[in-house]
Design an enzyme around this catalytic site. Structure first.
Site, PDB file in Angstrom:
ATOM      1  N   CYS A   1       0.848  -1.190   0.000  1.00 32.11           N
ATOM      2  CA  CYS A   1       0.000   0.000   0.000  1.00 32.11           C
ATOM      3  C   CYS A   1       0.886   1.243   0.000  1.00 32.11           C
ATOM      4  O   CYS A   1       2.002   1.212   0.482  1.00 32.11           O
ATOM      5  CB  CYS A   1      -0.907  -0.008   1.228  1.00 32.11           C
ATOM      6  SG  CYS A   1      -2.156   1.289   1.175  1.00 32.11           S
TER       7      CYS A   1
ATOM      8  N   GLU B   1       0.148  -1.112   5.861  1.00 34.34           N
ATOM      9  CA  GLU B   1      -0.719  -1.941   5.015  1.00 34.34           C
ATOM     10  C   GLU B   1      -2.099  -2.007   5.663  1.00 34.34           C
ATOM     11  O   GLU B   1      -2.229  -1.881   6.883  1.00 34.34           O
ATOM     12  CB  GLU B   1      -0.173  -3.356   4.874  1.00 34.34           C
ATOM     13  CG  GLU B   1       1.187  -3.461   4.219  1.00 34.34           C
ATOM     14  CD  GLU B   1       1.187  -3.133   2.745  1.00 34.34           C
ATOM     15  OE1 GLU B   1       0.117  -2.777   2.199  1.00 34.34           O
ATOM     16  OE2 GLU B   1       2.254  -3.237   2.119  1.00 34.34           O
TER      17      GLU B   1
END
Length: 232
Positions: free
Chosen positions: A2, A105
């Site tokens: 991410c 994340e």
């Protein structure tokens, strides 16, 4: 991976383990960023004609022929980057390192994907991380261009980290980081470093953090603190 990292230490704390100092000097103040998103300026290390430099480079890259046709990439997959038309030019000339303290994340609820719990990932040693990166950036004292930018290289997660996310940054040791940035290194040797010599999953630790990190306007050390009541 991410698209969110932290860079909060003093710059010298990132360069000391490498045994070199950036030739353009070091800001004495800490970077102090706990929620760094794509499309923002990120501190990046690279080798220039006169040695190691630390410069602020935009996180996001697209080659000239793709600009305006698709959003800039924030990550590049290690399995295909060396031969990808999108990245192959900067693979030869733009290898760099993004120093960081950790990354975030988000774990999705299988029953309701709108429910996400962020996790913060660091080295167990709490030492700085060195993300393998590629970019187009100023060389030899030239002025930055609007087309400048960089991406962080990612690989597949394994062991317990796959439960957090199926991709992770390619994190290099200080020694491999210096080798990766060496302008004399061949593309094939660089590919071997990225594929075979990244830090293993066993070196990392992770914990749940407050969902406030999901808003890029939020910043501060509270965003990386462990929470006791995660959603998932």
């Amino acid at each position: 991976m991410c698209g969110r990292i932290t860079q909060y230490r003093y710059p010298i704390e990132y360069t000391e383990p490498l045994g070199q100092l950036p030739i353009n000097g070091i800001d004495p103040a800490p970077i102090g960023r706990y929620n760094v998103p794509p499309q923002s300026l990120v501190q990046m290390l690279h080798q220039d004609e006169d040695g190691l430099r630390m410069d602020a480079v935009r996180w996001g890259y697209a080659p000239w022929w793709a600009q305006g046709k698709r959003p800039p990439a924030k990550n590049a997959r290690v399995e295909t980057t060396a031969t990808s038309r999108f990245f192959r030019d900067i693979w030869r000339t733009g290898r760099a390192i993004v120093p960081a303290d950790g990354w975030f994340e988000w774990v999705k609820d299988e029953a309701n994907p709108k429910v996400k719990q962020p996790y913060y990932i660091t080295l167990r040693s709490r030492e700085p991380m060195y993300f393998a990166a590629l970019g187009q950036f100023p060389r030899g004292g030239l002025e930055p261009k609007d087309s400048d930018g960089m991406v962080i290289i990612t690989s597949a997660s394994d062991a317990g980290m796959v439960d957090i996310h199926d991709r992770r940054p390619v994190v290099l040791s200080p020694e491999c980081a210096l080798h990766w940035m060496d302008q004399e290194l061949s593309p094939a040797e660089a590919e071997e470093i990225a594929l075979e010599h990244s830090v293993g999953v066993e070196a990392f630790d992770w914990h749940p953090v407050d969902r406030a990190v999901g808003n890029v306007r939020n910043d501060g050390p509270h965003l990386i603190n462990r929470i006791s009541d995660p959603l998932l």
